[in-house]
Design a protein around this motif. Structure first.
Motif: not given
Length: 336
Positions: A213-238
Motif C-alpha cells: 500500500f501507499k500512504l498520502a505522505s509517500g510512505a509505503v507499506g506491506s500488510y499480511e493477514t491469515s487465519w490458517v496458522m497451524p494448531d500448535q502455533y500461537y493463537e495470534l501473531d501480530a
C-alpha cells in the motif's frame, strides 16, 4: 446517580466478555441479554443475573434501555444497527461496522440522523502498545515515516469456525487497516493485494492475503493477514514496524514478557486483552467498554468515530477489489 442500562446482543465469547465487564462496572446495569439460541440466552441471563429477552422486538422495546452491545456475527451488524438507530439506543458494536460497503454507509448515515452515539470496537485503539506508537509518531521523534510492515495471523481453527461467513480481510484486516492510519496520522491511498487459497477453499475464502500500500505522505507499506496458522502455533501473531527518517518503532504482541511451559510446549499468556485479576477482568476490553460508558453517561469523546470504522471497511473492500481485478486500486478519499 442513575445507572446506565445496557443490553448485550449475541452471547459468544465476545458477548460474554461484554456482559461480564458491564456487570463489574459500578455505574452500569446489565438490563438484558439476547441470543438467537434462547436456551443459551437463558443460561447466560442466569449467570449474569439479568433477564433474557425473548425477541429483538422485546429488547429494543425496553424504554429504560440506554444502549446495546452488538456482538453477533458480522453479517448481522446492519440489521441490528438499524434497529438501534430506530429505537434511539446508543451502540457499541464489535468490528467491523459491516461487511458490505453500502450497508456500512447506510449505518453511518442513520447513526448521524438518529443522534445516537455509535462506537465500533477496533480494539487496537485501546492497546497501550499501539497507543504508544501513535504518540511516538505524533511527537515527531520518528521524523517522517518512510516504510511500514504489519501483520495479523490467526489460527486455522478461527478460519474454520467462521465457515466462509466473512473474509480474512474483513474479519482480521480491518484491525490493522484502522491502526495504520490512526498510528501514522496518514491516509492509505492505494492498495494492491494477492491471496492464496488452499485449506479454506471449501468455504470459498482465501487462507491469507498480502497487500502492498501507499500512504498520502509517500510512505509505503506491506500488510499480511491469515487465519490458517497451524494448531500448535500461537493463537495470534501480530506485528507493526514503522521506520522513519529519524527513528523506528516496533510492536510484537507475541512475547508478553512472560512465557509458560506446560503440556510439552511454550505459550505466551495473554496479559493485555482479558486478564483476570482479583476476580475482575482488566485490560484492553475493559478500557474499550469504559470509553463507551463514559461517552454515554458523561458525553466524553469517542476514541473512534463511526466514519473511521467505515473507512476501515472501505479500504478492506478496495483490497478485495484488487484481488478480483489483479490490479492496484485507488482508495476513495471520502465516503462513497
Amino acid at each position: 446517580m442513575r445507572k446506565m442500562k445496557v443490553a448485550v446482543i449475541g452471547l459468544g465469547v465476545m458477548g460474554q466478555t461484554h456482559a461480564r465487564i458491564y456487570t463489574e462496572h459500578a455505574g452500569v446495569e446489565l438490563a438484558a441479554v439476547y441470543d438467537i439460541y434462547q436456551p443459551h440466552a437463558r443460561q447466560m441471563a442466569e449467570k449474569y443475573r439479568t433477564k433474557a429477552a425473548g425477541s429483538l422486538e422485546e429488547l429494543f422495546g425496553m424504554e429504560e434501555l440506554d444502549a446495546v452491545s452488538i456482538c453477533t456475527s458480522d453479517d448481522q451488524h446492519y440489521e441490528l444497527a438499524m434497529l438501534a438507530c430506530k429505537h434511539g439506543k446508543h451502540v457499541l458494536m464489535e468490528k467491523p461496522l459491516a461487511t458490505d460497503l453500502k450497508e456500512a454507509k447506510a449505518i453511518v448515515e442513520q447513526a448521524k440522523a438518529s443522534g445516537i452515539k455509535m462506537m465500533v470496537g477496533h480494539t487496537l485503539r485501546w492497546d497501550p502498545r499501539y497507543y504508544h506508537a501513535r504518540q511516538t509518531v505524533a511527537s515527531g521523534q520518528l521524523g517522517s515515516p518512510l516504510h511500514l510492515y504489519a501483520r495479523r495471523n490467526n489460527s486455522y481453527q478461527n478460519g474454520l469456525r467462521l465457515k466462509g461467513r466473512t473474509s480474512v480481510l474483513m474479519f482480521l484486516g480491518v484491525h490493522d487497516i484502522d491502526a495504520i492510519e490512526w498510528v501514522t496520522g496518514d491516509r492509505i491511498v492505494e492498495v494492491y493485494t494477492v491471496e492464496v487459497r488452499n485449506r479454506l477453499n471449501e468455504f470459498n475464502v482465501g487462507d491469507a492475503a498480502v497487500t502492498t500500500f501507499k500512504l498520502a505522505s509517500g510512505a509505503v507499506g506491506s500488510y499480511e493477514t491469515s487465519w490458517v496458522m497451524p494448531d500448535q502455533y500461537y493463537e495470534l501473531d501480530a506485528k507493526l514496524d514503522i521506520v522513519g527518517t529519524e527513528g523506528a518503532v516496533n510492536i510484537n504482541i507475541v512475547n508478553q514478557n512472560i512465557q509458560r511451559h506446560t503440556e510439552g510446549r511454550f505459550t505466551y499468556p495473554d496479559t493485555m486483552y482479558g486478564m483476570e485479576m482479583y476476580g475482575r477482568l482488566t485490560g484492553i476490553m475493559k478500557e474499550e467498554l469504559t470509553s463507551f460508558i463514559l461517552a454515554v453517561t458523561e458525553d466524553a469523546p469517542l476514541p473512534i468515530m463511526v466514519e473511521e470504522a467505515y473507512r476501515a471497511v472501505q479500504i478492506a473492500t478496495c483490497m478485495e477489489q484488487s484481488l478480483q481485478t489483479g490490479l492496484p486500486v485507488i482508495v476513495p478519499s471520502s465516503i462513497d
